[in-house]
Design a protein around this motif. Structure first.
Motif, short mmCIF file in Angstrom:
data_model
loop_
_atom_site.label_atom_id
_atom_site.label_comp_id
_atom_site.label_asym_id
_atom_site.label_seq_id
_atom_site.Cartn_x
_atom_site.Cartn_y
_atom_site.Cartn_z
N UNK A 62 0.86 -1.19 0.00
CA UNK A 62 0.00 0.00 0.00
C UNK A 62 0.89 1.23 0.00
N UNK A 63 0.27 2.38 -0.08
CA UNK A 63 1.07 3.60 -0.25
C UNK A 63 1.93 3.93 0.96
N UNK A 64 1.46 3.60 2.16
CA UNK A 64 2.28 3.88 3.34
C UNK A 64 3.56 3.06 3.32
N UNK A 65 3.43 1.74 3.21
CA UNK A 65 4.63 0.90 3.30
C UNK A 65 5.53 1.12 2.09
N UNK A 66 4.95 1.39 0.93
CA UNK A 66 5.76 1.64 -0.25
C UNK A 66 6.59 2.90 -0.13
N UNK A 67 5.99 3.98 0.32
CA UNK A 67 6.74 5.23 0.47
C UNK A 67 7.72 5.16 1.63
N UNK A 68 7.38 4.45 2.71
CA UNK A 68 8.35 4.21 3.78
C UNK A 68 9.59 3.51 3.23
N UNK A 69 9.38 2.44 2.46
CA UNK A 69 10.50 1.65 1.96
C UNK A 69 11.34 2.43 0.96
N UNK A 120 -4.56 -3.05 4.99
CA UNK A 120 -3.93 -1.78 4.64
C UNK A 120 -4.03 -0.79 5.80
N UNK A 121 -5.22 -0.64 6.34
CA UNK A 121 -5.43 0.23 7.50
C UNK A 121 -5.68 -0.56 8.78
N UNK A 277 -11.40 4.96 24.66
CA UNK A 277 -11.62 4.95 23.21
C UNK A 277 -10.36 4.45 22.54
N UNK A 278 -10.50 3.41 21.70
CA UNK A 278 -9.35 2.80 21.02
C UNK A 278 -9.61 2.78 19.52
N UNK A 279 -8.72 3.40 18.78
CA UNK A 279 -8.74 3.31 17.31
C UNK A 279 -7.93 2.07 16.93
N UNK A 280 -8.59 1.04 16.39
CA UNK A 280 -7.87 -0.20 16.10
C UNK A 280 -7.25 -0.23 14.70
N UNK A 281 -7.29 0.90 13.97
CA UNK A 281 -6.52 1.00 12.74
C UNK A 281 -5.04 1.16 13.08
N UNK A 282 -4.17 0.54 12.29
CA UNK A 282 -2.74 0.71 12.55
C UNK A 282 -2.08 1.71 11.61
N UNK A 283 -2.69 2.01 10.50
CA UNK A 283 -2.11 2.98 9.57
C UNK A 283 -2.48 4.40 9.99
N UNK A 284 -1.56 5.33 9.80
CA UNK A 284 -1.72 6.64 10.40
C UNK A 284 -2.47 7.70 9.64
N UNK A 285 -2.37 7.72 8.29
CA UNK A 285 -2.84 8.91 7.58
C UNK A 285 -4.32 9.19 7.79
N UNK A 286 -5.15 8.17 7.79
CA UNK A 286 -6.59 8.37 7.96
C UNK A 286 -7.03 8.23 9.43
N UNK A 287 -6.07 8.16 10.32
CA UNK A 287 -6.39 8.08 11.75
C UNK A 287 -6.07 9.37 12.50
N UNK A 288 -5.32 10.26 11.88
CA UNK A 288 -4.83 11.45 12.59
C UNK A 288 -5.95 12.43 12.91
N UNK A 366 5.37 10.03 5.08
CA UNK A 366 5.77 8.63 4.91
C UNK A 366 7.19 8.53 4.35
N UNK A 367 7.50 9.38 3.41
CA UNK A 367 8.83 9.34 2.75
C UNK A 367 9.95 9.57 3.77
N UNK A 368 9.68 10.43 4.74
CA UNK A 368 10.71 10.79 5.73
C UNK A 368 10.63 9.95 7.00
N UNK A 369 10.10 8.73 6.90
CA UNK A 369 10.08 7.84 8.06
C UNK A 369 9.04 8.21 9.09
N UNK A 370 7.86 8.65 8.61
CA UNK A 370 6.73 9.03 9.49
C UNK A 370 7.07 10.21 10.37
N UNK A 371 7.73 11.20 9.75
CA UNK A 371 8.04 12.45 10.44
C UNK A 371 7.26 13.58 9.78
N UNK A 372 6.73 14.47 10.59
CA UNK A 372 6.06 15.65 10.07
C UNK A 372 7.06 16.79 9.89
#
Length: 415
Positions: A62-69, A120-121, A277-288, A366-372
């Motif tokens: 998916x786009x997260x893991x691809x851009x991380x790698x 994916x999420x 309250x627990x968000x059980x999604x593990x991917x970040x972009x749509x959880x922020x 994602x490209x910068x290792x999950x840094x804003x």
């Protein structure tokens, strides 16, 4: 200058009638590939499974893991794998889990996220494991606010996952005296809760309203009252049957929100003060964004929350490590160091990154290792081209999205 292009949705696969990139026969891309092969400058990279830090070869990328790698130039153990491993035992031995289950003897646990096995999420197996573990820990009141997928899995596949969820809830409820394990609310992922990059905060508000207030704001949910759709139902399976009949042209990802109510029409799963309250999604972009809606104080201005309850909020992971969104998680985050941008900055190389709203975070966060944000403002420049909201109508009308504008802006920078 060196220009690195990431083509959204393009990949290499068998040449057959289901491969749209092959059928399109893109002249320029094919020409570039042929030229690269001739000069022995061509290589194929895997974008799925262990090559990008996912559990096994059956896990699509998916786009997260691809851009991380790509951005890190290394294999990173991704959220899905980390959560899988943690759920073998470490998660349920952690301090956070002990804190949650102790508080849950008196307060309600609310779990929300994407209901599918798309990987994916989220993964439904994680949710089902959490339900079982909460029951084993003697936590009497649990509510699930479930979002149908239809994007990472088949568009009409939600009935399968709803049955799995309702069966698991019934089993958990039957395991303890006085236990109440129910669905509280939900909707389709692209219309309810899971916005990203500040594209459309009404998506977040639809989910927040249904979870927290047990209501649907008809000013932003025009589907209410159309074709017999009420938005208020006795069970998730009843809702799915009704929404499918009311809107046969919609798919799981685009369904309007719903609220589960009792025989008197009262919502049965509202989030209140002190609840977990627990968000059980593990991917970040749509959880922020939805995480911010729960954790930020009175200075939060992105949408009208009404009276916001003070809750104990956890993500499956920390979705933004730099700014701490959220502050607590069930599973520790992957640590990504020595990414390409760090190396280039240390070498004094200038960089320019640009994309449209829906993919901007992919080329930066994602490209910068999950840094804003920037690593070095004197050497980097990021630009965003504003996208239209990602509605089904807009996507169908303009599948190219902002590719022409991105190409024009990039050409100016290169020249």
């Amino acid at each position: 200058p060196l220009c690195l292009l990431v083509l959204d949705g393009y990949g290499i696969y068998d040449e057959y009638e289901g491969n749209c990139a092959y059928l399109a026969n893109p002249e320029n891309i094919n020409g570039a590939i042929a030229q690269a092969k001739q000069k022995q400058l061509y290589v194929q990279l895997k974008a799925h499974g262990p090559a990008v830090g996912l559990p096994d070869e059956t896990d699509m990328g998916n786009s997260e893991v691809g851009h991380n790698a790509l951005g890190a130039g290394q294999i990173i153990a991704q959220g899905a794998k980390m959560v899988n491993d943690s759920m073998q035992g470490k998660l349920f031995e952690s301090k956070n889990w002990q804190t949650i289950t102790a508080a849950a003897k008196e307060k309600t646990v609310h779990l929300f996220g994407l209901l599918s096995d798309g990987g994916v999420h989220s993964n439904i197996t994680h949710l089902l494991t959490l339900l079982r573990k909460f029951a084993e820990a003697g936590c009497p009141n649990v509510r699930v606010h479930a979002l149908t997928d239809g994007r990472d899995v088949a568009g009409d596949s939600s009935p399968k996952y709803i049955k799995m969820l309702e069966d698991a809830l019934a089993q958990a409820e039957a395991s303890g005296s006085g236990f109440s394990y129910r669905v509280g609310s939900g909707g389709g992922r692209m219309y309810v809760t899971m916005d990203r990059y500040n594209s459309d905060w009404n998506i977040v508000k639809r989910g927040y309203d249904s979870m927290v207030h047990g209501k649907i704001d008809e000013s932003i949910v025009p589907e209410v009252g159309k074709n017999g759709y009420t938005g208020y139902y006795k069970s998730m399976s009843e809702w799915r049957e009704a929404v499918g009949a009311s809107f046969p042209d919609k798919s799981d990802q685009n369904y309007p929100p719903f609220v589960i109510v009792d025989a008197d029409g009262n919502p049965t799963g509202k989030i209140g003060d002190g609840d977990i309250v627990i968000n059980f999604n593990f991917r970040g972009d749509r959880a922020i964004e939805i995480s911010r809606a729960f954790i930020e104080g009175d200075d939060f201005k992105d949408m009208d929350r009404g009276v916001a309850p003070k809750v104990d909020y956890y993500g499956m992971l920390i979705y933004d490590n730099d700014v701490g969104i959220p502050k607590q998680s069930l599973v520790p985050n992957p640590e990504i160091h020595n990414v390409m941008s760090e190396y280039l900055v240390a070498s004094g190389v200038t960089m320019y990154a640009m994309s449209e709203t829906h993919k901007y975070g992919h080329m930066t966060f994602f490209w910068n290792g999950n840094r804003s944000g920037y690593l070095d403002t004197s050497l980097e420049k990021y630009e965003e081209i504003t996208s239209e909201p990602a509605t089904p109508e807009q996507i169908a009308k303009n599948p190219a999205m902002k590719a022409p504008e991105i190409a024009d802006a990039t050409k100016i920078k290169v020249d």
